[in-house]
Design an enzyme around this catalytic site. Sequence first.
Site, PDB file in Angstrom:
ATOM      1  N   HIS A  18     -18.909  51.260 128.416  1.00  0.00           N
ATOM      2  CA  HIS A  18     -18.564  49.748 127.749  1.00  0.00           C
ATOM      3  C   HIS A  18     -18.640  48.839 128.763  1.00  0.00           C
ATOM      4  O   HIS A  18     -19.108  47.864 128.637  1.00  0.00           O
ATOM      5  CB  HIS A  18     -17.073  49.841 127.410  1.00  0.00           C
ATOM      6  CG  HIS A  18     -16.770  48.696 126.590  1.00  0.00           C
ATOM      7  ND1 HIS A  18     -16.672  48.241 125.275  1.00  0.00           N
ATOM      8  CD2 HIS A  18     -16.195  47.651 127.231  1.00  0.00           C
ATOM      9  CE1 HIS A  18     -16.272  47.112 125.062  1.00  0.00           C
ATOM     10  NE2 HIS A  18     -15.724  46.835 126.339  1.00  0.00           N
ATOM     11  N   GLU A  19     -18.110  49.144 130.107  1.00  0.00           N
ATOM     12  CA  GLU A  19     -18.227  48.178 131.031  1.00  0.00           C
ATOM     13  C   GLU A  19     -19.566  48.030 131.636  1.00  0.00           C
ATOM     14  O   GLU A  19     -20.025  47.062 132.199  1.00  0.00           O
ATOM     15  CB  GLU A  19     -17.166  48.533 132.101  1.00  0.00           C
ATOM     16  CG  GLU A  19     -15.642  48.634 131.876  1.00  0.00           C
ATOM     17  CD  GLU A  19     -15.263  47.469 131.019  1.00  0.00           C
ATOM     18  OE1 GLU A  19     -15.625  45.977 131.412  1.00  0.00           O
ATOM     19  OE2 GLU A  19     -14.290  47.614 130.347  1.00  0.00           O
ATOM     20  N   HIS A  22     -21.285  45.049 129.816  1.00  0.00           N
ATOM     21  CA  HIS A  22     -21.064  43.997 130.073  1.00  0.00           C
ATOM     22  C   HIS A  22     -21.752  43.609 131.577  1.00  0.00           C
ATOM     23  O   HIS A  22     -22.183  42.688 131.707  1.00  0.00           O
ATOM     24  CB  HIS A  22     -19.437  43.921 130.502  1.00  0.00           C
ATOM     25  CG  HIS A  22     -18.726  43.873 129.376  1.00  0.00           C
ATOM     26  ND1 HIS A  22     -19.034  43.130 128.064  1.00  0.00           N
ATOM     27  CD2 HIS A  22     -17.631  44.520 129.016  1.00  0.00           C
ATOM     28  CE1 HIS A  22     -18.248  43.291 127.064  1.00  0.00           C
ATOM     29  NE2 HIS A  22     -17.109  44.159 127.596  1.00  0.00           N
TER      30      HIS A  22
END
Length: 421
Positions: A18-19, A22
């Site tokens: 998920h990170e 980003h």
Amino acid sequence: METAIAFIIIFGSIVFFHELGHFIFAKRAGIMVREFAIGMGPKIFGYTKGETLYTLRLLPIGGYVRMAGEDMDSVELQPGFRLGIHLNDLDEIDQILLNQNKQFPDMLFLEVERSNLTDQMFIEGYNEEEKLVRYKVARNAVINEKGNETIIAPADRQFGSKSVGQRTMTIFAGPLFNFILSFFIFLALGLFQGLPTYEPVITRVVKDSPAAQAGMQDGDLVTKIDGTSITTWDELSEKVKVSSNELMEFTVERDGQEVNLSMTPNEAVVEKEKVGQIGVEYTSPMEKNPAKAVVFGAEQTYEWTKRIFTILGTLITGNFSIDDLSGPVGIYKATEEVAQYGVYNLMHWAAILSINLGIMNLLPLPALDGGRLLFFLFEALRGKPVDKQKEGMVHFVGIMLLMVLMVVVTWNDIQRFFFNG
């Protein structure tokens, strides 16, 4: 201990991807990423590469990518402030030293008169001869305050300076990578575990059953029933279910030869329904087909996404209560149960959790990725951004409400698993 390790690996991997979404899209947009963190709370380990600090933190319940321009990370040099500076070969300031007791070679001292470390990139002040001087600040200049170094972030490297599209993709990429991770987990399951073929191959014949009395054997491939071709187990099962106490003709393939068998299914009651049974057990044969594995990965990601949205719909309509929600404790207990059935089941569980995290983060709630995307939508429609203070207050309230919800859900989990069991 094994459950704890499985939980940390699964949840850590989901958060990492998920990170990573980003992080990658922030870098593509030219945004300075100050920290890439897995976990929350106190730092266990950290190292700096380039302009980013990579950290592993104590609590395995989340993570974050801290980008320049967020959380008021800029440094303002007030008039009258005394600081040390170091110049590079171009006579640009490449180091700014604040609150330092030590002196370094070639260090100069200034009493700040004016400065700008984001747009115009300069510091103007009085040197030790009390002469007003002005120095350009290098784009990669470092601020050193009591041993802590921070690279300055020019305006064009800050999150807020990027277009709505770039900021939207940077935030959306986190949930997107959760769906991508799920796809690859399902793909791996298809490649390594294999996919069911649903061929009507008899796994085991029950002793003294109609199938056993007719001479059916383990491994027989049923090709016809009453002259009609059979290609899947579901077709076989449906024909037998509706034919209780009726003579049936089976054609099976055994060792490359066709064998004809006659049998009459017994009548049984299953869930208050009368059905026929011939007394065989079935486990679908598995095949490892890369092309089908890709399709399986996409189909499973879509199906589980649809299921989770359906559950969310029941929550909104009131058919699902907050007591049915699970937090970290509930996920831990579920992981413990799934782990008993092997690594493939853990992989399947991880894929579902990753989809769930992606969907939860896309909900248009303050402090979540979906809430931030909603503000970007308002900005695109209005043609100007929402006031930062107002947006910050909304996200702050959202964080407080999410923390309250997390406490309630965790308490429900604790009562459910430790006091009601």
